[in-house]
Design a protein around this motif. Structure first.
Motif, PDB file in Angstrom:
ATOM      1  N   TYR A  15       3.284  71.349  10.748  1.00 21.62           N
ATOM      2  CA  TYR A  15       1.945  71.605  11.291  1.00 21.62           C
ATOM      3  C   TYR A  15       0.977  70.691  10.566  1.00 21.62           C
ATOM      4  N   PHE A  18       2.174  69.329   7.413  1.00 24.45           N
ATOM      5  CA  PHE A  18       2.756  70.301   6.476  1.00 24.45           C
ATOM      6  C   PHE A  18       4.095  70.797   7.008  1.00 24.45           C
ATOM      7  N   ALA A  20       6.561  73.260   7.561  1.00 26.80           N
ATOM      8  CA  ALA A  20       6.767  74.711   7.515  1.00 26.80           C
ATOM      9  C   ALA A  20       8.267  75.035   7.478  1.00 26.80           C
ATOM     10  N   GLY A  41       4.758  82.241   2.720  1.00 27.86           N
ATOM     11  CA  GLY A  41       4.630  80.844   3.095  1.00 27.86           C
ATOM     12  C   GLY A  41       5.954  80.099   3.134  1.00 27.86           C
ATOM     13  N   ALA A  42       7.064  80.814   2.928  1.00 33.54           N
ATOM     14  CA  ALA A  42       8.390  80.175   2.910  1.00 33.54           C
ATOM     15  C   ALA A  42       8.822  79.683   4.292  1.00 33.54           C
ATOM     16  N   LYS A  44       9.272  82.045   7.002  1.00 36.00           N
ATOM     17  CA  LYS A  44      10.058  83.110   7.640  1.00 36.00           C
ATOM     18  C   LYS A  44       9.562  83.415   9.060  1.00 36.00           C
ATOM     19  N   SER A  45       8.254  83.621   9.179  1.00 34.82           N
ATOM     20  CA  SER A  45       7.729  83.946  10.511  1.00 34.82           C
ATOM     21  C   SER A  45       7.810  82.731  11.441  1.00 34.82           C
TER      22      SER A  45
HETATM   23  P1  ADP Z   1       6.125  83.383   5.829  1.00 34.87           P
HETATM   24  O1  ADP Z   1       6.296  84.207   7.055  1.00 34.87           O
HETATM   25  O2  ADP Z   1       7.403  83.082   5.122  1.00 34.87           O
HETATM   26  O3  ADP Z   1       5.123  83.978   4.867  1.00 34.87           O
HETATM   27  P2  ADP Z   1       5.032  81.435   7.643  1.00 34.87           P
HETATM   28  O4  ADP Z   1       6.186  81.041   8.475  1.00 34.87           O
HETATM   29  O5  ADP Z   1       4.067  82.375   8.240  1.00 34.87           O
HETATM   30  O6  ADP Z   1       5.532  81.952   6.236  1.00 34.87           O
HETATM   31  O7  ADP Z   1       4.220  80.137   7.248  1.00 34.87           O
HETATM   32  C1  ADP Z   1       4.823  78.990   6.632  1.00 34.87           C
HETATM   33  C2  ADP Z   1       3.776  77.904   6.524  1.00 34.87           C
HETATM   34  O8  ADP Z   1       3.547  77.323   7.812  1.00 34.87           O
HETATM   35  C3  ADP Z   1       2.433  78.410   6.024  1.00 34.87           C
HETATM   36  O9  ADP Z   1       1.915  77.476   5.113  1.00 34.87           O
HETATM   37  C4  ADP Z   1       1.599  78.483   7.277  1.00 34.87           C
HETATM   38  O10 ADP Z   1       0.242  78.256   7.002  1.00 34.87           O
HETATM   39  C5  ADP Z   1       2.185  77.384   8.153  1.00 34.87           C
HETATM   40  N1  ADP Z   1       2.058  77.720   9.573  1.00 34.87           N
HETATM   41  C6  ADP Z   1       2.793  78.634  10.236  1.00 34.87           C
HETATM   42  N2  ADP Z   1       2.448  78.702  11.542  1.00 34.87           N
HETATM   43  C7  ADP Z   1       1.445  77.788  11.688  1.00 34.87           C
HETATM   44  C8  ADP Z   1       0.647  77.387  12.800  1.00 34.87           C
HETATM   45  N3  ADP Z   1       0.803  77.917  14.032  1.00 34.87           N
HETATM   46  N4  ADP Z   1      -0.289  76.431  12.581  1.00 34.87           N
HETATM   47  C9  ADP Z   1      -0.457  75.890  11.363  1.00 34.87           C
HETATM   48  N5  ADP Z   1       0.259  76.214  10.272  1.00 34.87           N
HETATM   49  C10 ADP Z   1       1.193  77.175  10.424  1.00 34.87           C
END
Ligand code: ADP
Ligand code: MG
Length: 258
Positions: A15, A18, A20, A41-42, A44-45
């Motif tokens: 993103y 960055f 992800a 921030g790993a 997972k989602s």
């Molecule tokens: P977790 O669920 O492990 O806490 P996430 O998957 O939510 O982590 O996020 C991982 C990284 O990707 C984070 O730094 C988050 O800000 C970034 N990120 C996730 N989805 C988006 C998006 N739609 N746009 C921008 N950045 C994103």
């Protein structure tokens, strides 16, 4: 070894530069309950976003199906098509229809191209009715079937949402931090519920609460994500005593207890 139900190979997603998810490899086998842990921030989602088609990978493969000759390339499908293949997701915050009863929430979740009105006034087949009755028992809400969903406790809303997912009869359930905000007793029951679904369904459960992870991963594999890639994978005890894992995750002491 059978062919995996879900194969994720060399998947990356950025993103705005960055990363992800970076070169992620992950295999889920039919009937498995896999637990995914990792610091905030790993990725997972985001991993769930990629499986469900909410986000598309920059590169890599996402294949679904145990028959390699007839597997589905998830990168080619949209969110709706992936859901119809039998991949259901439960988000962290419950999103039930608060003004409808517990029962109607389940009816509204049944598969089929029906609107709210048609769903609620359409006569259910006795097969559907029996299935929903079973689901109510599974999620322990049979005594509250006529309650408005908005009146349920937080944990009960989460169970209802798992029930709504089950109403779609998914092959794979993706569950994001189900124990967040739950009492110890609710957490324990949620663990039992997820364990009871394994075998019949395949599950990936993202979780932070280590007591809960220990409960649900008793017979399964834990995958640790860190900076968008797999840091370590194995039985709970192996993962817990892994030096790399302790450093990036458990060693912080933030998520170690509840
Ligand atoms: P977790 O669920 O492990 O806490 P996430 O998957 O939510 O982590 O996020 C991982 C990284 O990707 C984070 O730094 C988050 O800000 C970034 N990120 C996730 N989805 C988006 C998006 N739609 N746009 C921008 N950045 C994103
Ligand atoms: Mg998350």
């Amino acid at each position: 070894m059978p062919h995996p139900l879900l194969s994720v190979e060399d998947v990356s997603k950025s993103y705005d530069g960055f990363k992800a998810i970076t070169n992620l490899n992950f295999y889920l086998y039919e009937g498995e309950l896999r637990t995914v842990i990792g610091p905030n921030g790993a990725g997972k989602s985001t991993f769930f976003d990629l499986i469900t088609g909410r986000a598309k990978p920059d590169k890599g493969k996402l294949d679904f199906g145990t028959d390699p000759a007839a597997s589905h390339d998830l990168t080619e499908l949209n969110e709706y098509e992936i859901n119809r293949l039998g991949i259901g997701r439960k988000f962290q915050t419950p999103s039930v229809y608060t003004e409808h009863t517990v029962w109607d929430n389940l009816v509204l979740s049944l598969k089929g191209p029906r609107g709210v009105f048609a769903s609620l006034f359409h006569r259910l087949t006795s097969t559907d009715r029996d299935r929903l009755d079973d689901i109510l028992k599974t999620v322990r809400l049979d005594a509250k079937r006529d309650w408005k969903a908005g009146l349920l406790a937080h944990g009960e809303k989460q169970w209802l949402e798992i029930g709504m997912l089950l109403a779609q009869d998914p092959k794979v359930l993706l569950v994001d931090e189900p124990a967040a905000g739950m009492s110890d007793d609710e957490t324990d029951r949620t663990g039992d519920l997820l364990l009871s679904l394994a075998g019949k369904h395949s599950l990936i459960v993202i979780e932070h609460d280590m007591a809960f992870v220990k409960q649900i991963a008793a017979n399964g594999v834990v995958t640790v994500l860190h900076q968008g890639t797999v840091l370590c994978e194995g039985k709970f005890d192996e993962v817990q005593s892994d030096e790399k894992v302790r450093e990036v995750y458990l060693g912080r002491g933030k998520h170690g207890t509840r």
